[in-house]
Scaffold this motif. Sequence first.
Motif, mmCIF file in Angstrom:
data_model
loop_
_atom_site.group_PDB
_atom_site.id
_atom_site.type_symbol
_atom_site.label_atom_id
_atom_site.label_comp_id
_atom_site.label_asym_id
_atom_site.label_seq_id
_atom_site.Cartn_x
_atom_site.Cartn_y
_atom_site.Cartn_z
ATOM 1 N N ASN A 7 1.260 1.554 2.958
ATOM 2 C CA ASN A 7 0.257 0.504 2.772
ATOM 3 C C ASN A 7 0.527 -0.289 1.505
ATOM 4 N N GLU A 9 3.398 -0.775 -0.057
ATOM 5 C CA GLU A 9 4.576 -1.624 0.096
ATOM 6 C C GLU A 9 4.296 -2.821 0.986
ATOM 7 N N ARG A 10 3.487 -2.646 2.022
ATOM 8 C CA ARG A 10 3.136 -3.762 2.917
ATOM 9 C C ARG A 10 2.282 -4.794 2.183
ATOM 10 N N GLU A 13 4.449 -6.677 -0.268
ATOM 11 C CA GLU A 13 5.294 -7.648 0.433
ATOM 12 C C GLU A 13 4.524 -8.941 0.716
ATOM 13 N N THR A 44 -4.583 -1.576 -2.361
ATOM 14 C CA THR A 44 -4.308 -0.456 -1.463
ATOM 15 C C THR A 44 -5.381 0.616 -1.583
#
Length: 77
Positions: A7, A9-10, A13, A44
């Motif tokens: 989560n 890293e998404r 991004e 997050t």
Amino acid sequence: MNNLIANYERILEVLREISDETLLSYQRRIPKMKDLEVVSLVLTAEYMGIDSENHLFRQLSGLISEKIERSVYNRRK
């Protein structure tokens, strides 16, 4: 996506696509964790419903927990 790191890293991004990565002038030293990464970690935790920072830092992997301490996280958050 139940995994905290996935989560994180998404969200990171997506934030990188929509904003500039610039350090603010108030920082004397170059931090190990960039501002965008701190914002991503905060988002997050909110997304996953983690209210306790103690619980958040227990779930963080070694890669992220080595970059930032809890006191620094609180100040920069």
